[in-house]
Motif scaffolding. Structure first.
Motif, PDB file in Angstrom:
ATOM      1  N   LYS A 547       0.839  -1.185   0.000  1.00  0.00           N
ATOM      2  CA  LYS A 547       0.000   0.000   0.000  1.00  0.00           C
ATOM      3  C   LYS A 547       0.880   1.242   0.000  1.00  0.00           C
ATOM      4  O   LYS A 547       1.663   1.469   0.923  1.00  0.00           O
ATOM      5  N   ASP A 548       0.752   2.038  -1.041  1.00  0.00           N
ATOM      6  CA  ASP A 548       1.476   3.302  -1.153  1.00  0.00           C
ATOM      7  C   ASP A 548       0.442   4.405  -1.035  1.00  0.00           C
ATOM      8  O   ASP A 548      -0.227   4.756  -2.007  1.00  0.00           O
ATOM      9  N   GLY A 549       0.295   4.950   0.181  1.00  0.00           N
ATOM     10  CA  GLY A 549      -0.809   5.884   0.418  1.00  0.00           C
ATOM     11  C   GLY A 549      -2.106   5.114   0.416  1.00  0.00           C
ATOM     12  O   GLY A 549      -2.298   4.172   1.172  1.00  0.00           O
ATOM     13  N   LYS A 550      -2.996   5.477  -0.491  1.00  0.00           N
ATOM     14  CA  LYS A 550      -4.283   4.787  -0.602  1.00  0.00           C
ATOM     15  C   LYS A 550      -4.289   3.789  -1.754  1.00  0.00           C
ATOM     16  O   LYS A 550      -5.282   3.103  -1.972  1.00  0.00           O
ATOM     17  N   LYS A 551      -3.172   3.705  -2.484  1.00  0.00           N
ATOM     18  CA  LYS A 551      -3.127   2.853  -3.668  1.00  0.00           C
ATOM     19  C   LYS A 551      -2.376   1.560  -3.396  1.00  0.00           C
ATOM     20  O   LYS A 551      -1.394   1.537  -2.666  1.00  0.00           O
ATOM     21  N   LEU A 552      -2.858   0.471  -4.013  1.00  0.00           N
ATOM     22  CA  LEU A 552      -2.138  -0.799  -3.986  1.00  0.00           C
ATOM     23  C   LEU A 552      -1.235  -0.862  -5.212  1.00  0.00           C
ATOM     24  O   LEU A 552      -1.676  -0.621  -6.328  1.00  0.00           O
ATOM     25  N   LYS A 553       0.022  -1.173  -4.991  1.00  0.00           N
ATOM     26  CA  LYS A 553       0.979  -1.235  -6.089  1.00  0.00           C
ATOM     27  C   LYS A 553       1.783  -2.531  -6.018  1.00  0.00           C
ATOM     28  O   LYS A 553       1.998  -3.065  -4.924  1.00  0.00           O
ATOM     29  N   PRO A 554       2.262  -3.032  -7.156  1.00  0.00           N
ATOM     30  CA  PRO A 554       3.146  -4.205  -7.117  1.00  0.00           C
ATOM     31  C   PRO A 554       4.483  -3.837  -6.481  1.00  0.00           C
ATOM     32  O   PRO A 554       5.019  -2.754  -6.723  1.00  0.00           O
ATOM     33  N   LYS A 555       5.015  -4.736  -5.662  1.00  0.00           N
ATOM     34  CA  LYS A 555       6.335  -4.504  -5.086  1.00  0.00           C
ATOM     35  C   LYS A 555       7.391  -4.616  -6.176  1.00  0.00           C
ATOM     36  O   LYS A 555       7.205  -5.365  -7.138  1.00  0.00           O
ATOM     37  N   PRO A 556       8.487  -3.908  -6.041  1.00  0.00           N
ATOM     38  CA  PRO A 556       9.531  -3.968  -7.082  1.00  0.00           C
ATOM     39  C   PRO A 556      10.034  -5.382  -7.331  1.00  0.00           C
ATOM     40  O   PRO A 556      10.391  -5.723  -8.446  1.00  0.00           O
ATOM     41  N   ASN A 557      10.073  -6.216  -6.301  1.00  0.00           N
ATOM     42  CA  ASN A 557      10.623  -7.570  -6.438  1.00  0.00           C
ATOM     43  C   ASN A 557       9.545  -8.633  -6.287  1.00  0.00           C
ATOM     44  O   ASN A 557       9.817  -9.752  -5.854  1.00  0.00           O
ATOM     45  N   TYR A 558       8.303  -8.294  -6.664  1.00  0.00           N
ATOM     46  CA  TYR A 558       7.179  -9.188  -6.364  1.00  0.00           C
ATOM     47  C   TYR A 558       7.307 -10.562  -7.027  1.00  0.00           C
ATOM     48  O   TYR A 558       6.800 -11.549  -6.517  1.00  0.00           O
ATOM     49  N   ASN A 559       7.978 -10.636  -8.168  1.00  0.00           N
ATOM     50  CA  ASN A 559       8.054 -11.928  -8.855  1.00  0.00           C
ATOM     51  C   ASN A 559       9.415 -12.597  -8.707  1.00  0.00           C
ATOM     52  O   ASN A 559       9.737 -13.519  -9.441  1.00  0.00           O
ATOM     53  N   SER A 560      10.200 -12.141  -7.743  1.00  0.00           N
ATOM     54  CA  SER A 560      11.472 -12.824  -7.465  1.00  0.00           C
ATOM     55  C   SER A 560      11.588 -13.129  -5.975  1.00  0.00           C
ATOM     56  O   SER A 560      12.654 -13.026  -5.392  1.00  0.00           O
ATOM     57  N   VAL A 561      10.447 -13.495  -5.388  1.00  0.00           N
ATOM     58  CA  VAL A 561      10.438 -13.904  -3.984  1.00  0.00           C
ATOM     59  C   VAL A 561      10.806 -15.379  -3.919  1.00  0.00           C
ATOM     60  O   VAL A 561      10.151 -16.217  -4.537  1.00  0.00           O
ATOM     61  N   ASP A 562      11.860 -15.687  -3.211  1.00  0.00           N
ATOM     62  CA  ASP A 562      12.356 -17.055  -3.137  1.00  0.00           C
ATOM     63  C   ASP A 562      11.529 -17.864  -2.146  1.00  0.00           C
ATOM     64  O   ASP A 562      10.978 -17.331  -1.179  1.00  0.00           O
ATOM     65  N   LEU A 563      11.478 -19.165  -2.384  1.00  0.00           N
ATOM     66  CA  LEU A 563      10.716 -20.043  -1.491  1.00  0.00           C
ATOM     67  C   LEU A 563      11.204 -19.920  -0.051  1.00  0.00           C
ATOM     68  O   LEU A 563      10.414 -19.953   0.889  1.00  0.00           O
ATOM     69  N   SER A 564      12.516 -19.763   0.139  1.00  0.00           N
ATOM     70  CA  SER A 564      13.058 -19.693   1.499  1.00  0.00           C
ATOM     71  C   SER A 564      12.655 -18.411   2.210  1.00  0.00           C
ATOM     72  O   SER A 564      12.804 -18.305   3.426  1.00  0.00           O
TER      73      SER A 564
END
Length: 1089
Positions: A547-564
């Motif tokens: 949440k950035d203020g009132k808006k939902l935004k994708p995190k910069p690394n949202y698709n490189s989150v490792d299983l660990s």
């Protein structure tokens, strides 16, 4: 003189006497305050009486005893089954393989059709051809006529495509603004691709679960099915270029090792340097997880932009690409360009990687970005690259001057590369993309039609993506793409290796995960998917948005989150390693989980089962919680009997689950899951594909829970429902819910509770309801109470689990509960928590009569995680008790009545208060395993210290304030930029074996007494404290705020003085040595202490 002295002596004596009297008075006053005693027996009596009243309220209005009795009655006809995780994971992975295999067949048909269409097409330089331009369709000029390329194009909202307006009978074309839409090459390619339209439609008819199908042309246009109206950005520009998308780049080229060399000599100043930086960033954007990269800047010496990566290659994942971009932005021009040494260094890196079996083990290339080369450096190429020419060299001449263009061109052409001239920022994109076509030539010539699968991504191009952010489970907003290159098969151009483009299709990961039915996994079980790089595709704990203020935004690394980073209890990485290698197996882990937005920790024992998905780079995992999670009961009733109860107005089923597949036949899409199930059971829709096991269990649950409808209605009709009792509810493992609204919507406090927008309390594809998950971890039959604060609307929920037994085994049947207003509980509690004025106090030692209404007392009801359920101050309800009274909470922790549980969040977002060089994420693949060990050790060292309650640590420089996804701090007046980070935060759990406690806290000039008493048959404790003794100076509040973990590897001595020592190992190394691990742990512990 002696008289004066005598007078003075008398005055002093009198003064001393007065001082002594004052001191005696103060001592007596302090002693009197210290002797203010709260009788524990009085508090115990209050807790007992309140317990009885609470239980009467909750059992009466929930109907829990009736439901348990009905379950007891059917025990003779039910069967309890122990789930076999090994079999389930195999069955579900087979289903996923079939689904993904169907998508691959569709893409292959598209590729074949596109190649055949090109084979029989003769290029026509004067071709006139009108097509549907997705930007211009349905657009009229001032005279009411359709503009060129903007003819009428029928669009209808389609539920299958997220309710977008689409045309399922026709595809259309998107052309980027920087590409001329009437160019002969474009027109011929679009004309060719018209043949795909019939294939799109046939594919969709064969597999109605298909979503978007498309063809991205090497000329720049994008054909999409079904056709849509493309919306430009706020400047009217269509910036989307399919050739920049990951699916296009991965399909068009093989994995590659890239060294980017950039000239930062004095001649590159000004606009040249700006263009050079943009060129580097654009090249980085064309790389993916299967590629390896490094960036070298050169003047009169060779400089690695990241010294940590000296002499090596790193995986081009999102984190590393973004890290390089930050460093490139800081490059400054100086000195004289000496290209020769930089070129030698680049060849050495690539040759060593190839010789050692490191990197991609496929294509290798050097990207030279300069404003000119003084010579051709033939001697360097003779030494390192000729005659095999294994490394291609691509040259990018920057600026308008062409003085040294000849040498720059010669370098590229004599090393199987490509030369381009970039004079403006606008030239960058198109010129950089040329290298992809060159690298694709071997694939084209060999006709290697490799199918590729992308990592998870969020499509932010389509119009209503932002709406989906708020309506879908976060972890399942993502999708993956399957894509395949399209080559020219013409004999006369076959040796040239011409790439025509890439065909592909999107697969929403939500649809994939539906193939692992939620009801089989249980309240805390789940399924997940990862890539061969260990990155998460789908996982219920993946949070790609912030949440950035009132808006939902994708995190910069949202698709490189490792299983660990999600399964962080996998300390030895056994699970991750096995899944990355595509192995099939199982293991058991002790888990610290959390629910209720991370506030409530749970200890679970989870069984993990995993296997690979054939013909994809994915692995599938599944979790069953030991005990209730791995046992399910099966009941059997007739369809007629079950249908009667299934149509009750108070009954609902999980709308996001798949009881019947309504997406195959478009005629079925209008039905809800409940409507589809009923029609199937009635025989009205025999063609529906339904889950027979789930339907049978739903029917059984409907019959068993039916008496509750009559019971609740009888209470409404025959008994005056006590004001404040608002909603009764129940839920079963089959996703069935019954809801009774005792209060109308006008008078209800909790208006949102159990409505469609209340996702936390409903069965979703991502999770069971919160009240269900809390109930099943509590003693069956004993109610669990917890406060809810929904944007200032506060109420209390009471929930308990019900069980069923057969042949010596017990299974969880469901949960049942009631939602109440605070007014009701306050009225009941305050009436109990006071002694009347005529109380017999003769046998009571301490204050008598005692009353919580007294200003001298503070009284609280606190739940098992330390959250306030009731307080005299309404604004304290829902807050952590340690925030309100740190002195008493600290004492309870010290007495081990409440125990601290240390938790970690590796997907947090923190304030960007540090320079990137110090705050950049240290987990730089492919050395991820080594750093994961460091982080695990660091986390456990921290956990060890936290669990020993070293208060100073929580406020040390090692931890800084963070704003994590799960935890919200006080509102900031100034919005600060957030960046991905790792955080630690505490949770607390009550030890029910300690039923009571009392003590005195010394707080400077006063002493504070408190009494704590367990409320029997609940998860609550009653806390009574002195209100007139303020201990806030001596004891600060105990907060649950997350703290950012600042990694301190640069403090390590001996062999670890270099901050980048972790990056210097082998590319395949996953762990450091045992001795090194303990040396690190020792140093970290010393630093923290």
């Amino acid at each position: 003189m002696s008289g004066l002295q005598s007078s003075r002596m008398k005055c002093r004596t009198a003064g001393m006497r007065n001082i002594l009297m004052i001191l005696v008075f103060l001592c007596l006053w302090i002693t009197a305050r210290a002797q203010t005693k709260i009788p524990p027996e009085t508090v115990q009596q209050w807790a007992s009486v309140f317990s009885v009243q609470l239980r009467e309220l909750t059992t009466k209005y929930s109907g829990s005893l009736l439901l348990q009795k009905k379950l007891k009655d059917v025990e003779s006809i039910i069967k309890i089954v122990e789930l076999e995780g090994v079999d389930l994971v195999k069955d579900y992975s087979d289903e996923i393989e079939r689904m993904l295999g169907s998508k691959m067949k569709s893409v292959k048909r598209l590729a074949e059709s596109a190649e055949d269409a090109d084979l029989y097409h003769e290029f026509n330089a004067t071709l006139q051809f009108d097509y549907y331009n997705s930007m211009l369709i349905n657009t009229m000029d001032e005279d009411g006529n359709y503009v060129e390329l903007g003819s009428e194009f029928l669009l209808e909202e389609n539920e299958h495509f997220n309710n977008l307006a689409v045309n399922t009978q026709q595809s259309n074309i998107q052309v980027p603004t920087n590409v001329y839409n009437k160019d002969p090459n474009i027109l011929n390619a679009i004309y060719n691709s018209e043949a795909l339209n019939d294939v799109f439609i046939n594919n969709f008819q064969k597999d109605p679960t298909l979503t978007w199908q498309y063809f991205g042309s090497s000329t720049g246009f994008f054909r999409i099915y079904p056709g849509i109206k493309w919306t430009p950005d706020s400047n009217g520009v269509a910036a989307f270029d399919c050739r920049n998308r990951n699916w296009y780049i991965q399909a068009a080229t093989s994995p590659k090792d890239i060294i980017i060399m950039v000239d930062i000599s004095g001649s590159m100043k000004g606009l040249k340097m700006t263009i050079a930086k943009h060129t580097i960033n654009t090249i980085l954007d064309t790389l993916g997880e299967n590629d390896f990269v490094n960036v070298i800047a050169y003047t009169d010496y060779v400089r690695y932009v990241e010294p940590c990566f000296k002499g090596t290659l790193v995986q081009a994942d999102l984190d590393n690409r973004e890290h390089f971009k930050l460093l490139v932005e800081e490059l400054h021009v100086k000195g004289e360009a000496k290209l020769k040494n930089a070129m030698k260094e680049s060849f050495k890196i690539l040759n060593e990687a190839r010789a050692n079996g490191q990197g991609s083990m496929c294509n290798q290339a050097i990207m030279l970005i300069t404003d000119g080369a003084m010579e051709d450096f033939e001697s360097v190429f003779e030494e390192f690259n000729w005659p095999e020419r294994r490394v291609r060299v691509f040259t990018y001449l920057i600026g308008r001057e062409m003085t040294f263009a000849q040498n720059t061109k010669w370098i590229a052409c004599n090393n199987k590369g490509y030369y381009t001239h970039i004079s403006t920022l606008a030239d960058v994109q198109e010129n950089v993309m040329e290298y992809l076509h060159v690298l694709s030539r071997p694939m084209v010539i060999n006709h290697d039609h490799d199918i590729i699968w992308t990592e998870a991504y969020m499509d932010t191009v389509l119009p209503n993506t932002k709406e989906l952010f708020t309506t879908k489970a976060q972890s399942l907003l993502l999708m993956t793409s399957v894509a395949m290159p399209v080559f020219s098969k013409k004999k006369e151009t076959l040796s040239h290796g011409i790439l025509l483009g890439v065909v592909g299709s999107d697969i929403p990961l939500m649809e994939v995960m539906k193939l692992a039915p939620r009801y089989m996994l249980g309240a805390h079980g789940y399924a997940f998917l990862i890539t061969n790089n260990g990155y998460i595709l789908a996982h219920p704990d993946l949070r790609p948005l912030y949440k950035d203020g009132k808006k939902l935004k994708p995190k910069p690394n949202y698709n490189s989150v490792d299983l660990s980073e999600v399964e962080w209890e996998d300390t030895d990485e056994k699970l991750r390693t096995a899944m990355v290698k595509g192995q099939t197996g199982a293991l058991t882990l002790n888990i610290r989980a959390s629910v209720d937005k991370g506030k409530r920790p749970l200890y679970l024992v989870n069984d993990y089962f995993h296997t690979n998905i054939d013909e994809t780079p994915f692995s599938f995992g599944m979790v069953l919680t030991k005990g209730h999670g791995s046992r399910i009961f099966m009941g059997n009733v007739s369809v007629e009997e079950g249908l009667h109860d299934l149509t009750s107005p108070d009954l609902f089923i999980a709308s996001e689950w798949t009881y019947c597949e309504t997406d195959i036949d478009p005629a079925h899409r209008k039905y809800t899951q409940l409507q589809a199930a009923i029609r199937y059971l009635l025989g009205k829709e025999p063609d529906l594909e339904c889950d027979e096991v789930l339907l049978q269990q739903t029917l059984f649950d409907a019959v068993v829970t039916a008496p509750l409808e009559a019971y609740w209605n009888a209470l409404m009709l025959n008994d005056r429902v006590e004001p404040g009792i608002e909603t009764a509810f129940l839920g079963t493992r089959a996703g069935l819910m019954r809801i009774m609204r005792y209060a109308g919507v006008e008078t209800r406090v909790a208006k949102k509770f159990l409505t469609p927008t209340d996702k936390d309390n409903l069965f979703t594809i991502d999770h069971f309801p919160l009240w269900y998950r809390l109930a099943v971890e509590n003693t069956p039959g004993s109610f669990y109470y917890y406060p809810t604060n929904d944007k200032g609307v506060k109420y209390v929920v009471a929930t308990t689990s019900v069980t069923v037994s057969s042949e010596g085994q017990t299974a969880m049947a469901g949960a049942i509960g009631v939602q109440m207003s605070l007014d009701l509980l306050e009225k009941r509690f305050w009436a109990i928590a006071k002694q009347p004025s005529d109380t017999d106090c003769s046998n009571i030692e301490g204050v008598c009569p005692l009353s919580c209404e007294s200003i001298d007392l503070s009284c609280y009801l606190v739940d098992n995680n330390g959250f306030i359920v009731l307080s005299k101050e309404r604004n304290e309800v829902g807050r952590f008790f340690g925030e309100v009274d740190g002195s008493v909470m600290a004492s309870l922790i010290r007495m081990e009545m409440f125990k601290k549980v240390s938790l970690f969040d590796y997907q947090a977002m923190c304030k960007n208060s540090h320079h990137h060089a110090s705050s950049a994420r240290p987990l730089l693949s492919p050395f991820y395993g080594i750093v994961a060990v460091i982080r695990w050790l660091f986390s456990n060292a921290l956990m060890f210290l936290l669990d020993f309650n070293l208060c100073g640590l929580w406020h040390s420089d090692y931890l800084v304030d963070a704003k994590a996804g799960y935890h919200t701090s006080h509102k900031q007046k100034k919005v600060e930029a957030l960046q991905p980070c790792d955080t630690a935060y505490p949770g607390f759990m009550y030890d029910p074996s300690i039923r009571e406690a009392n003590s005195i806290i010394k707080c400077g000039r006063c002493q504070k007494m408190f009494v704590v008493q367990q409320v029997p048959d609940s998860n609550l404790v009653l806390v009574v404290t002195q209100a007139d003794c303020d201990c806030s100076r001596q004891y600060g509040p105990i907060l649950l705020e997350p703290k950012e973990i600042k990694y301190i590897l640069h403090l390590l001595n001996n062999n670890y003085t270099d901050p980048c020592w972790i990056q210097k190992g082998s590319l395949t190394a996953r762990r450091t040595s045992f001795d090194s691990v303990w040396k690190i742990l020792f140093v970290l512990t010393l630093y923290v202490l």
